[in-house]
Design a protein around this motif. Structure first.
Motif, PDB file in Angstrom:
ATOM      1  N   UNK A  49       0.853  -1.185   0.000  1.00 56.16           N
ATOM      2  CA  UNK A  49       0.000   0.000   0.000  1.00 56.16           C
ATOM      3  C   UNK A  49       0.890   1.237   0.000  1.00 56.16           C
ATOM      4  N   UNK A  50       0.620   2.163  -0.907  1.00 55.16           N
ATOM      5  CA  UNK A  50       1.385   3.400  -0.936  1.00 55.16           C
ATOM      6  C   UNK A  50       1.173   4.189   0.342  1.00 55.16           C
ATOM      7  N   UNK A  51       2.279   4.602   0.980  1.00 55.25           N
ATOM      8  CA  UNK A  51       2.166   5.411   2.197  1.00 55.25           C
ATOM      9  C   UNK A  51       2.699   6.821   1.998  1.00 55.25           C
ATOM     10  N   UNK A  52       3.637   6.996   1.069  1.00 54.03           N
ATOM     11  CA  UNK A  52       4.176   8.321   0.804  1.00 54.03           C
ATOM     12  C   UNK A  52       4.880   8.310  -0.536  1.00 54.03           C
ATOM     13  N   UNK A  53       4.741   9.406  -1.261  1.00 56.15           N
ATOM     14  CA  UNK A  53       5.551   9.611  -2.455  1.00 56.15           C
ATOM     15  C   UNK A  53       6.040  11.048  -2.460  1.00 56.15           C
ATOM     16  N   UNK A  54       7.159  11.254  -3.135  1.00 56.81           N
ATOM     17  CA  UNK A  54       7.747  12.581  -3.308  1.00 56.81           C
ATOM     18  C   UNK A  54       7.797  12.882  -4.794  1.00 56.81           C
ATOM     19  N   UNK A  55       7.581  14.138  -5.146  1.00 63.17           N
ATOM     20  CA  UNK A  55       7.724  14.581  -6.521  1.00 63.17           C
ATOM     21  C   UNK A  55       8.346  15.963  -6.505  1.00 63.17           C
ATOM     22  N   UNK A  56       9.276  16.181  -7.402  1.00 65.16           N
ATOM     23  CA  UNK A  56       9.877  17.496  -7.534  1.00 65.16           C
ATOM     24  C   UNK A  56       8.775  18.511  -7.839  1.00 65.16           C
TER      25      UNK A  56
END
Length: 134
Positions: A49-56
């Protein structure tokens, strides 16, 4: 299925990546599933399960309309919600029908993933929400 998870839009990608990459496995048992400190994207999951993502932040600003063109730019966004949906076009239409403001219409985004399709809306408070399928 990534029903709903936060994505942080960051200006200092490498530094922020290293921070979360060091802490999320230790504190939450998260596994990095995509990306590296060179960006522009990275994500961590717990039990698939996705818990966190980062994007510029500048990469996102190039995709969505500003919150308020008179006073802000899309690069002012610092976070957004992300949901995987079965049909991006239907989800986008449902959001608009319930008062969302369009930020980016449905589009195929092969540069983000070979089968990724997404759309972006803003809720009544102006929060950015990405609807995606892949």
């Amino acid at each position: 299925m990534d029903a709903l998870h936060p994505r942080l839009l960051v200006a200092r990608f490498g530094e922020t990546f290293r921070f979360y990459d060091a802490l999320l496995p230790e504190l939450l048992g998260a596994t990095r599933t995509r990306g590296g400190d060179d960006g522009p994207y990275a994500s961590w999951d717990v039990a698939d399960q996705g818990v966190l993502s980062l994007l510029d932040r500048s990469a996102m600003a190039a995709t969505v309309a500003p919150l308020d063109t008179a006073t802000a730019s899309a690069s002012a966004d610092r976070s957004m919600l992300v949901s995987r949906v079965p049909d991006v076009d239907a989800a986008y239409a449902a959001c608009l029908a319930r008062g969302a403001t369009p930020a980016a219409p449905p589009a195929d985004r092969p540069e983000w993933g070979p089968t990724l399709r997404s759309a972006h809306v803003r809720d009544p408070e102006g929060n950015l929400w990405e609807l995606q399928s892949y």
